[in-house]
Enzyme design. Structure first.
Site, PDB file in Angstrom:
ATOM      1  N   ASP A   2      85.728  71.569  66.810  1.00 60.87           N
ATOM      2  CA  ASP A   2      86.852  71.500  65.869  1.00 60.87           C
ATOM      3  C   ASP A   2      88.103  72.092  66.519  1.00 60.87           C
ATOM      4  OD1 ASP A   2      88.258  71.095  63.552  1.00 60.87           O
ATOM      5  OD2 ASP A   2      87.380  72.778  62.469  1.00 60.87           O
ATOM      6  N   GLU A   3      89.275  71.681  66.031  1.00 61.87           N
ATOM      7  CA  GLU A   3      90.575  72.215  66.482  1.00 61.87           C
ATOM      8  C   GLU A   3      90.709  72.127  68.007  1.00 61.87           C
ATOM      9  OE1 GLU A   3      92.697  72.699  64.334  1.00 61.87           O
ATOM     10  OE2 GLU A   3      91.867  73.613  62.519  1.00 61.87           O
ATOM     11  N   LYS A  32      89.016  66.643  57.648  1.00 60.44           N
ATOM     12  CA  LYS A  32      88.252  66.752  58.892  1.00 60.44           C
ATOM     13  C   LYS A  32      86.980  67.578  58.725  1.00 60.44           C
ATOM     14  CE  LYS A  32      90.726  70.722  60.874  1.00 60.44           C
ATOM     15  NZ  LYS A  32      89.592  71.658  60.895  1.00 60.44           N
ATOM     16  N   THR A  33      87.007  68.600  57.863  1.00 60.15           N
ATOM     17  CA  THR A  33      85.795  69.400  57.660  1.00 60.15           C
ATOM     18  C   THR A  33      84.699  68.550  57.021  1.00 60.15           C
ATOM     19  OG1 THR A  33      87.148  71.398  57.402  1.00 60.15           O
ATOM     20  CG2 THR A  33      84.865  71.514  56.659  1.00 60.15           C
ATOM     21  N   GLN A  85      99.452  69.649  65.761  1.00 55.87           N
ATOM     22  CA  GLN A  85      99.249  71.012  65.274  1.00 55.87           C
ATOM     23  C   GLN A  85      98.882  71.977  66.399  1.00 55.87           C
ATOM     24  OE1 GLN A  85      97.477  71.572  61.206  1.00 55.87           O
ATOM     25  NE2 GLN A  85      96.793  69.466  61.510  1.00 55.87           N
TER      26      GLN A  85
END
Length: 730
Positions: A217-218, A33-34, A248
């Site tokens: 992100d996240e 994902k990064t 997650q």
């Protein structure tokens, strides 16, 4: 750019090149994902000619923000300097520094940490003469702010519930104290930014025009306030890309709301959903274990991780006799793996709660194995560091009553309770901060109080003239703090820590393009444990499963894999909490790249009491063909049986050689020790200190019996029956 796109798999490429409109990227653990985020930014700059200052990229940790910025810089060069690549909190600090005066605060506000917040809440409870019991006042205030409840809104919402209505009074008093001191807590950073944008259309319009493209992100870890912030900023242009994994989502206890990612398509209709399922981290066996655990959760978006890499070695599930045996097993495997070529830094021990680490730490210390605990005391939580930072905060914002109370008499200036009560009285009567109360009555507050006031005034004047590292050095020396450490038994260690703080300030001055006192202070309070993690340190890292998120290791031990430990006892009877625990298990498993050990124990000591445990129900969810089960109790029983058989054979040989029966210890008639029990060779016994073991021999000695016992993980011990306090296991 084509070379970069060719490095991506088809779903990754789709996520990178879909730049217009809302996009939800469901990125499984280790799915790159990064890379997707950084390549997406590069694609927007290089192929779409989007200006870098029109891009906002949000992460959750400084470590992730630095990594993203470094990768983007490697791709597109200095253009990254014109972007905002920030955490939620640091982005909000920057917005508030510009316009917080619209909310009645000064731009020189300070940010208080969790410890200061706790002390301030205690003051409010005491002043309101309410019960200072176990009610989680601080956590409830945080929950209210995460939900965007102001004190008035909270009080109206819970007016009919006595305890929560009292909580509303505390919240209101707490918020008044913060505002009077021009202080903000971490939750204010988000809540006040949302209020600023909601109440000021011109400011909202400014940031909507500025940030035409937003990446987050996240996203599964966002709370309601953070979600509302993103909806506000992206509500007009809708060029929003969020990356996350509902499997997650493990921070519910911090306010994270999994429905933000599950219902993203409601907030942004017609959003494109891209699933990243190819894993580039773990072996297929590890991924299959994670897949089989998480599939038992309901209400998830759904995906299945896979790799085109190797199947890998089987997992190992070890069932220890007790928690000491479990720790010995982990230590022994660490030694073996180190001998096989793994670095100690390649290995991690994960536990559900910090308390579980003690036995393992003790065992590692005895075995001289290098380790570090990531969730230990942060550098910035040490007393001496907090003291110096309090000086700096008061220099920046003289109205900061929390900081003044901390250091007005540190080091000692002979300012006692009577004097502080007098200062508090003036402050309350005149409606001003403590520092202003002193300044308004310097002729009354003489001696140490006046000296302190003038010293802070001098430091404040100095702050605009000297570099930050020099200011920190001057505060350390001129405040008398350096001299006071000469009489401190930990003075040398504390002085070294302050030296590190000064070095950090120097590093900040050298690495930041436009250093400022405000920015330096903001950086200090926004640092987290994971931000300080150094991957190059060659030591086994021990940490909670929550702290491990975002990290990866060649070898992972997940300890305490028992029902009642992981998942916790409360979660077993709560379906929603069990799902959260299962997501945590999924996160822990997917930290491992090559080897994974799941260790549990038949019994362990918790709160001073030994209890029996069954294997974690999560182990039942992993197919048996994926792991090798090693049960120490079964192995011990097998060894005991072998010992019995060998001793019986020895006795037969002795009888055949006509050796007098008196020398055959296993068959002796023994006197029973006073108050004791008798055991024979082959019996399995338990000792309060050494745990479980097998009796090798039993020899009468006077009115007692001398036992030679082989204890699991300890070795052979010689004990007398009268004093050994042995109990038979089988």
């Amino acid at each position: 750019m084509n070379d970069l796109l060719n490095q991506l798999n088809p779903p990754q490429r789709e996520a990178v090149t879909t730049t217009e409109g809302p996009v939800l990227v469901l990125a499984g653990a280790g799915s790159g994902k990064t890379r997707v985020l950084t390549y997406r930014i590069a694609y927007m700059l290089e192929e779409k000619n989007i200006a870098p200052w029109n891009i906002l990229a949000i992460t959750f940790t400084n470590k992730a923000a630095r990594e993203m910025a470094d990768r983007v810089e490697a791709l597109v060069g200095s253009a990254v300097n014109d972007m905002w690549v920030r955490t939620f909190h640091s982005a909000c600090v920057r917005i508030l520094r510009r316009d917080i005066e619209r909310l009645g605060y000064g731009r020189n506000f300070n940010i208080i940490d969790a410890d200061d917040q706790k002390n301030l809440v205690k003051d409010c409870v005491k002043e309101l003469r309410l019960s200072d019991d176990e009610f989680p006042y601080r956590a409830e205030i945080s929950r209210a702010k995460d939900g965007l409840f102001s004190p008035d809104e909270y009080s109206r919402e819970f007016a009919t519930e006595y305890r929560l209505s009292q909580m509303g009074r505390i919240y209101a008093r707490y918020q008044d104290k913060l505002k009077k001191a021009n202080d903000l807590d971490f939750d204010d950073l988000i809540m006040l930014t949302v209020r600023l944008l909601r109440d000021n259309p011109d400011i909202l319009e400014y940031y909507r025009k500025k940030f035409k493209y937003i990446l987050v992100d996240e996203y599964q870890d966002t709370n309601p306030a953070q979600n509302e912030l993103i909806i506000l900023l992206a509500g007009e242009h809708r060029n929003i890309c969020v990356v996350g994994d509902d499997d997650q989502s493990i921070y519910k206890f911090r306010g994270a709301d999994i429905t933000n990612i599950l219902e993203f398509e409601k907030a942004f209709p017609n959003a494109k959903v891209v699933r990243l399922e190819q894993n580039y981290r773990s072996t297929q066996n590890i991924l299959d274990a994670a897949n089989n655990v998480i599939k038992n959760n309901v209400g998830r978006k759904g995906k299945r991780l896979w790799t085109d890499g190797e199947k890998g070695e089987s997992l190992v599930a070890y069932r220890a006799n007790n928690d000491f045996d479990e720790a010995e097993y982990i230590a022994s495997r660490v030694r073996e793996l180190a001998a096989d070529g793994y670095r100690y830094g390649d290995m991690a021990v994960l536990f559900r709660a910090k308390s579980s680490s003690k036995v393992i730490e003790d065992t590692f210390m005895r075995a001289a194995l290098p380790y570090r605990v990531l969730s230990g005391l942060r550098f910035y939580d040490r007393k001496e560091i907090r003291d110096i930072i309090a000086y700096l905060r008061l220099i920046k914002n003289p109205d900061d009553d929390v900081s003044l109370r901390r250091i007005i008499n540190v080091p000692s200036r002979k300012i006692g309770k009577v004097t502080m009560d007098a200062i508090n009285a003036v402050s309350a009567r005149e409606g001003v901060s403590l520092f202003k109360a002193i300044g308004n009555h310097l002729d009354e507050f003489k001696g140490g109080v006046a000296d302190f006031y003038q010293m802070i005034q001098g430091f404040a004047a100095l702050a605009s003239d000297v570099p930050i590292d020099e200011l920190v050095q001057r505060v350390y020396e001129d405040s008398g703090y350096e001299k006071s450490l000469e009489k401190d038994e930990k003075g040398e260690e504390r002085a070294e820590n302050i030296g590190e703080l000064i070095s950090g300030a120097s590093h900040y001055m050298e690495t930041v393009d436009e250093p400022s006192f405000d920015d330096y202070m903001d950086n200090l309070v926004l640092v987290s444990d994971v931000d300080n993690y150094d991957e190059d340190t060659d030591a086994v890292v021990m940490m909670t499963m929550h702290a491990s998120k975002g990290l990866e290791f060649p070898v992972v031990f997940i300890c305490g894999f028992d029902d009642g430990i992981f998942p916790g006892a409360r979660a077993i009877y709560d379906a929603e909490e069990l799902q959260e625990e299962r997501r945590l298990c999924y996160v822990a498993i997917t930290r491992a790249r090559r080897r994974l050990f799941l260790t549990g124990s038949h019994s362990r000591m918790v709160f001073g009491k030994t209890s029996v445990y069954k294997p974690s129900r999560f182990l039942d969810e992993i197919p048996e063909e994926l792991y090798e089960l090693i049960d120490a109790r079964e192995e011990r029983q097998a060894r005991a049986e072998q010992l019995r058989e060998s001793m019986a054979a020895a006795n037969r040989r002795k009888r055949e050689r006509k050796i007098p029966a008196a020398t055959v210890t296993a068959g002796l008639e023994r006197p029973k020790p006073a108050g004791g029990k008798i055991f024979k060779a082959g019996d399995i016994v338990s000792h309060p200190k050494f745990g479980e073991g097998v009796v090798i021999s039993a020899q009468p000695v006077g009115g007692d019996i001398h036992y030679r016992i082989n204890f699991e993980g300890v070795g052979e011990k010689n004990l007398l029956g009268l004093y050994a306090k042995l109990t038979k296991i089988n």
